[in-house]
Design a protein around this motif. Sequence first.
Motif, PDB file in Angstrom:
ATOM      1  N   CYS A 412      30.378  -8.649   7.716  1.00  0.00           N
ATOM      2  CA  CYS A 412      29.468  -9.109   6.666  1.00  0.00           C
ATOM      3  C   CYS A 412      29.156 -10.592   6.871  1.00  0.00           C
ATOM      4  N   ILE A 413      27.867 -10.958   6.854  1.00  0.00           N
ATOM      5  CA  ILE A 413      27.429 -12.342   7.056  1.00  0.00           C
ATOM      6  C   ILE A 413      26.537 -12.734   5.880  1.00  0.00           C
ATOM      7  N   TYR A 474      30.282  -4.986  -4.499  1.00  0.00           N
ATOM      8  CA  TYR A 474      31.116  -4.130  -3.667  1.00  0.00           C
ATOM      9  C   TYR A 474      30.236  -3.097  -2.958  1.00  0.00           C
ATOM     10  N   TYR A 475      30.537  -2.872  -1.676  1.00  0.00           N
ATOM     11  CA  TYR A 475      29.757  -1.925  -0.877  1.00  0.00           C
ATOM     12  C   TYR A 475      30.678  -0.860  -0.264  1.00  0.00           C
ATOM     13  N   ASN A 494      33.959  -6.309  -0.275  1.00  0.00           N
ATOM     14  CA  ASN A 494      33.764  -7.143  -1.463  1.00  0.00           C
ATOM     15  C   ASN A 494      33.125  -8.467  -1.039  1.00  0.00           C
ATOM     16  N   VAL A 495      31.974  -8.777  -1.628  1.00  0.00           N
ATOM     17  CA  VAL A 495      31.295 -10.049  -1.389  1.00  0.00           C
ATOM     18  C   VAL A 495      31.262 -10.816  -2.706  1.00  0.00           C
ATOM     19  N   THR A 496      31.930 -11.975  -2.728  1.00  0.00           N
ATOM     20  CA  THR A 496      31.966 -12.817  -3.924  1.00  0.00           C
ATOM     21  C   THR A 496      31.257 -14.131  -3.615  1.00  0.00           C
ATOM     22  N   ILE A 505      34.307 -13.079   1.462  1.00  0.00           N
ATOM     23  CA  ILE A 505      34.049 -11.712   1.926  1.00  0.00           C
ATOM     24  C   ILE A 505      35.370 -11.048   2.309  1.00  0.00           C
ATOM     25  N   LYS A 506      35.650  -9.889   1.722  1.00  0.00           N
ATOM     26  CA  LYS A 506      36.890  -9.179   1.993  1.00  0.00           C
ATOM     27  C   LYS A 506      36.599  -7.708   2.263  1.00  0.00           C
ATOM     28  N   LEU A 507      37.424  -7.136   3.127  1.00  0.00           N
ATOM     29  CA  LEU A 507      37.368  -5.701   3.382  1.00  0.00           C
ATOM     30  C   LEU A 507      38.556  -5.075   2.656  1.00  0.00           C
ATOM     31  N   ASN A 508      38.269  -4.331   1.617  1.00  0.00           N
ATOM     32  CA  ASN A 508      39.319  -3.814   0.742  1.00  0.00           C
ATOM     33  C   ASN A 508      39.658  -2.363   1.078  1.00  0.00           C
TER      34      ASN A 508
END
Length: 601
Positions: A412-413, A474-475, A494-496, A505-508
């Motif tokens: 994610c960018i 969230y995607y 998760n993009v905050t 940016i986190k991959l949950n």
Amino acid sequence: MGLLDFEDMKTLIVLFVLLTNLLIAETRYVSKTGASMPPYTSWATACDSLQKCFNFCNSGDTVYIDRGVYREVIYVENKDLVIVGVDTDQCIIDGTGLEGSYDKYAMFVVKTSKTTMKNVTLKFPKVDESDNYTAAAFLYGETDILNCIIDSTVRGIGLFNNSIVKNSIFRNLDVAIDIGSLPWMNFKINNNYFYILSNGPNMAVINNMSGDGNYFINNNIFLKDQEDSEQYAIKLTTNERVEIKNNLFSRFKRAISEVSYYTGVYDTTFIINNSFIRSSILAIVSGNTQKECIIKNNIIAYGKWGIYVYDSCQVKGDYNLYYKIWQNPYYQVTPGEHDIIANPMFVNDTIATYNGNYDYHLQKYSPAIDSGDPSILDIDETRSDIGMFGGPGGTKYHYIDYAPRAVTGINCIYNVSVNTVTLNWNSCDVSDFKSYKIYRDISSNFVIDSTKLIAELNEKTYNDVFSKGSQKIYYKITAVDSAGNESIPSAEVNVTITGVNEPDIKLNYNYELYQNYPNPFNPSTTISYSLKEPGEVRVKLYNITGQLLKTIIEGGRDKGYNETKIDLSSYASGIYLYRLEVTGKGKIPAFNDLKKMVYVK
């Protein structure tokens, strides 16, 4: 009537010898519970020792072995015997701690013209770590090894004459079969399972120590415990015919080495309809420009090389499928005109290990279906599939159209100037791929549905434009095939974005046990789950009354998406339960869930 000529006399003599052997041949018995009274011709009078019984036998006798552990070493000479256990797993000849009577490194030595051994387990562990010679058996005459288990030895069996090895299990060994052959000997090694411990370089699971011979090695499974060894699966030195067909090779950096002499009469080597998983075909025909090596209809996946050739030889490769070869599919060999580079679409492409749940059958729409050499047919008379189940020695099965695997490799960018988030991910490379679906929500751990679908597209990238200001999005992404089968969702992204436009940016991943697929099923199904953190995992199978039937997997697993395939062909139809238990740091339970599934024969 005229006088018999010389050939007639020879025939009568041969018949007389055969009839004499039949007349004196007996059936004898060995048991721990018999009275041990010669001539051991009933279970009641059975001998208590194998060696004692063999000493008493005549050539041509059949010896039945009762259940039990027979702690002895054995030497037989000049007696053709048929040796039959009543239960393969429980008729155990164990030489642990003993020294061979003929050769101290061999537990079972037979020097005769013909031996048949069925339904027994041979165990002869190595003496110490420096022991490189211990063998379960040396069999010098013609030999049939059928439905046996060879366990815990350095070398399994040594063969020196025409031999058949079939339906047997070789496990926890360094070398399974050593062959000392002479010209024109035939060695048929079919339908066996080899689980081999890694050892030094230039060793092999099947190895001919010297000489020539014809080799027919078909429908076997070769598994190795590690991937860092230089060990071969098959290493042969012969000018004669070699057929290697419908085998699975897993984790052999060098699967096959075939060396021929400079001079002599040459036959052909055929390497056809095999599957090489994390394994390469290392074809060597040393100094020999006359002998051909035909390599067709093989799947070679996840390895360093595809076909690796050196020295002078005629290697003709074509109609092979390559997938994720990380160095070079072709080393000093011309690519085949009809070769394929594509995802073979295995039912379950987990790397094959001793206790792994792998399945290299092809899914519906696999590019390997009906793509082999058109002159080679499957058993249903259609054009051959590529891989271990194709060709006349393969199997017929129903191709199932499974959903694509979960989307992975999400990045994610965030572009501050245009306030845009760009998502990209790894390609879904199944041949019947249709599209990706992008789902979005403002809450974590959301469940995908049509109200949260924001895009469906063919590309593996998506741009989402934000409104100004702080927000948290969230995607999840899925893949869909042409039949409408949709994968389980990807890990949640998760993009905050804070008020100063600094994205976090986190991959949950969350702990989750998914519904098995397919369901109902017959006889196999896949159980999938995801882990929020690394942990110790147990997947258990219960019947409908809650009785534990077996633990399917047990051991450490990394965070993220995981799956395992199970086969219930040995169970009755009905409803079964499966449970996921996860233990985290400090042996603290982290997750536990239970679901139902339906098995319908």
